[in-house]
Write an enzyme that holds these catalytic residues in place. Structure first.
Site, PDB file in Angstrom:
ATOM      1  N   VAL A  37     -11.757  -1.632   6.373  1.00  0.00           N
ATOM      2  CA  VAL A  37     -10.597  -1.831   7.238  1.00  0.00           C
ATOM      3  C   VAL A  37      -9.361  -1.465   6.423  1.00  0.00           C
ATOM      4  O   VAL A  37      -9.073  -2.097   5.407  1.00  0.00           O
ATOM      5  CB  VAL A  37     -10.507  -3.288   7.723  1.00  0.00           C
ATOM      6  CG1 VAL A  37      -9.249  -3.503   8.549  1.00  0.00           C
ATOM      7  CG2 VAL A  37     -11.752  -3.647   8.528  1.00  0.00           C
ATOM      8  N   TRP A  94      -7.354  -7.187   5.731  1.00  0.00           N
ATOM      9  CA  TRP A  94      -5.944  -7.407   6.046  1.00  0.00           C
ATOM     10  C   TRP A  94      -5.773  -8.461   7.125  1.00  0.00           C
ATOM     11  O   TRP A  94      -6.401  -8.409   8.174  1.00  0.00           O
ATOM     12  CB  TRP A  94      -5.297  -6.091   6.484  1.00  0.00           C
ATOM     13  CG  TRP A  94      -5.414  -5.031   5.440  1.00  0.00           C
ATOM     14  CD1 TRP A  94      -6.223  -3.938   5.471  1.00  0.00           C
ATOM     15  CD2 TRP A  94      -4.714  -4.984   4.193  1.00  0.00           C
ATOM     16  NE1 TRP A  94      -6.058  -3.192   4.321  1.00  0.00           N
ATOM     17  CE2 TRP A  94      -5.142  -3.814   3.513  1.00  0.00           C
ATOM     18  CE3 TRP A  94      -3.766  -5.805   3.588  1.00  0.00           C
ATOM     19  CZ2 TRP A  94      -4.660  -3.447   2.268  1.00  0.00           C
ATOM     20  CZ3 TRP A  94      -3.271  -5.438   2.333  1.00  0.00           C
ATOM     21  CH2 TRP A  94      -3.719  -4.280   1.686  1.00  0.00           C
ATOM     22  N   TYR A 122      -5.770   5.781  -8.884  1.00  0.00           N
ATOM     23  CA  TYR A 122      -6.937   4.978  -8.512  1.00  0.00           C
ATOM     24  C   TYR A 122      -8.181   5.442  -9.271  1.00  0.00           C
ATOM     25  O   TYR A 122      -9.018   4.620  -9.674  1.00  0.00           O
ATOM     26  CB  TYR A 122      -7.176   5.055  -7.004  1.00  0.00           C
ATOM     27  CG  TYR A 122      -6.158   4.300  -6.209  1.00  0.00           C
ATOM     28  CD1 TYR A 122      -6.359   2.973  -5.860  1.00  0.00           C
ATOM     29  CD2 TYR A 122      -4.966   4.905  -5.813  1.00  0.00           C
ATOM     30  CE1 TYR A 122      -5.410   2.261  -5.140  1.00  0.00           C
ATOM     31  CE2 TYR A 122      -4.008   4.207  -5.097  1.00  0.00           C
ATOM     32  CZ  TYR A 122      -4.239   2.889  -4.764  1.00  0.00           C
ATOM     33  OH  TYR A 122      -3.290   2.193  -4.061  1.00  0.00           O
ATOM     34  N   CYS A 159       0.818  -1.221   0.000  1.00  0.00           N
ATOM     35  CA  CYS A 159       0.000   0.000   0.000  1.00  0.00           C
ATOM     36  C   CYS A 159       0.848   1.267   0.000  1.00  0.00           C
ATOM     37  O   CYS A 159       1.701   1.444   0.876  1.00  0.00           O
ATOM     38  CB  CYS A 159      -0.891  -0.017   1.239  1.00  0.00           C
ATOM     39  SG  CYS A 159      -1.830   1.498   1.493  1.00  0.00           S
ATOM     40  N   VAL A 193      -5.199   0.261   5.961  1.00  0.00           N
ATOM     41  CA  VAL A 193      -3.849   0.514   6.451  1.00  0.00           C
ATOM     42  C   VAL A 193      -3.362   1.798   5.790  1.00  0.00           C
ATOM     43  O   VAL A 193      -3.813   2.129   4.692  1.00  0.00           O
ATOM     44  CB  VAL A 193      -2.901  -0.659   6.099  1.00  0.00           C
ATOM     45  CG1 VAL A 193      -3.197  -1.860   6.951  1.00  0.00           C
ATOM     46  CG2 VAL A 193      -2.954  -1.016   4.616  1.00  0.00           C
TER      47      VAL A 193
END
Length: 341
Positions: free
Chosen positions: A115, A82, A180, A49, A117
């Site tokens: 969820v 994750w 993106y 990421c 990161v």
């Protein structure tokens, strides 16, 4: 990453990044409820990421490895997002959880949102403190100063903050998020808009960096960290996988040299795992790549070729010094590294 993969359920043709759900700050005086405290927090990242890669770089540059422990997730996700399958018995050895979602649930029972990161988890209670990727690195630079290593650089110098913020906004809107918007666009029109904005920003940055080594000032700042994490993924995934194919990074002499300069600077390239990057994008985004075939290229050894950017002047760490070696247990596995031919 910072939004549910692929933005499923969107009724628009444009990709919309989800806002960070938990935005508590960890400050030197604890004024917002969480004080800076060595050993209390755990940084959870995916090396795939780009948003998490920012926090890895800043943590390295500032020498916070002993103050904030690190958890690295599997680059591949399942229905609970994750997971800690890289660790023995599939559980994080400090938090004792199998999925990062458990730390979100500990913070907000019944939580059923995305969820993401990076996430900072309070080890004392096992709950997520923040997944605010925009704020985490700035606070590491400005609120954790008492725990910085000797010689740590000032990544967000106060006299330059207005200019840094302006540059970072352009980079975020059109490049960090722009890849993106192009890759997950659901219409030709949305894709073309994102593509044009992306490469207009690209050209502005290339021109800006023609005669200066770094984006703002004479040394590395947060702006360089944020640009680098997109550039280092560009040829490996964004150019083909996200159809950002006007040109490759390696075809732009200015940005390619700039990116190699940073990659070869301690704290940058030693946080990058190309294996995790390629496997995540090509095997998780099955709506884009249903075969899940992972490309063998590009040639990673090119990242270690001479860049000649030092001729422009500047000092990477300003008045400071380079970070020390990567802790042995945090080294990128050989499969993910760039190595010389």
């Amino acid at each position: 990453m910072t939004a549910t993969v692929g933005n499923p359920g969107s009724t628009t043709t444009e990709y919309k990044r989800s806002a960070s759900r938990f935005t508590d700050r960890i400050t030197a005086d604890g004024r917002e409820g969480r004080p800076v405290e060595a050993g209390r927090y755990r940084l959870v990242v995916s090396r795939a990421c780009p948003w998490a890669n920012r926090s890895l770089i800043v943590r390295r540059l500032l020498g916070l490895e002993d103050a904030i422990s690190l958890a690295v997730t599997d680059p591949l996700q399942d229905e609970r997002s994750w997971r800690f399958t890289l660790d023995p018995e599939g559980r994080d050895p400090v938090l004792g959880i199998a999925f990062l979602a458990e730390a979100y649930e500990a913070r907000e029972p019944g939580y059923d949102g995305g969820v993401s990161v990076p996430a900072v988890v309070d080890v004392t209670g096992g709950e997520v403190v923040t997944n605010d990727y925009q704020r985490i690195t700035l606070d590491l630079a400005t609120e954790w100063t008492a725990l910085h290593r000797e010689g740590a650089p000032d990544l967000y110098p106060e006299p330059l903050r207005e200019e840094i913020d302006t540059v970072m906004e352009d980079v975020y809107r059109n490049l960090n998020n722009g890849v993106y918007q192009a890759g997950f666009a659901k219409s030709q029109r949305a894709y073309e808009r994102a593509y044009r904005n992306l490469f207009a920003c690209w050209d502005r940055l290339s021109e800006r960096l023609t005669d200066r080594r770094y984006l703002v000032g004479e040394s590395i700042t947060e702006a360089d960290v944020r640009l680098f994490t997109t550039l280092v993924r560009f040829d490996a995934v964004y150019h083909g996988h996200f159809k950002c194919n006007r040109n490759k990074l390696s075809e732009d002499p200015v940005l390619w040299a700039y990116a190699r300069d940073l990659f070869q600077t301690p704290g940058f390239g030693d946080t990058v795992d190309f294996d995790h990057i390629k496997r995540h994008y090509h095997q998780v985004h099955t709506d884009i790549n249903p075969t899940q075939i992972v490309p063998l290229g590009p040639d990673l050894s090119a990242w270690l070729t001479p860049h000649h950017r030092a001729e422009l002047g500047g000092r990477p760490f300003g008045e400071g010094t380079p970070p020390g070696p990567v802790p042995v247990d945090e080294e990128v596995p050989p499969r993910g590294r760039a190595v010389r031919d």
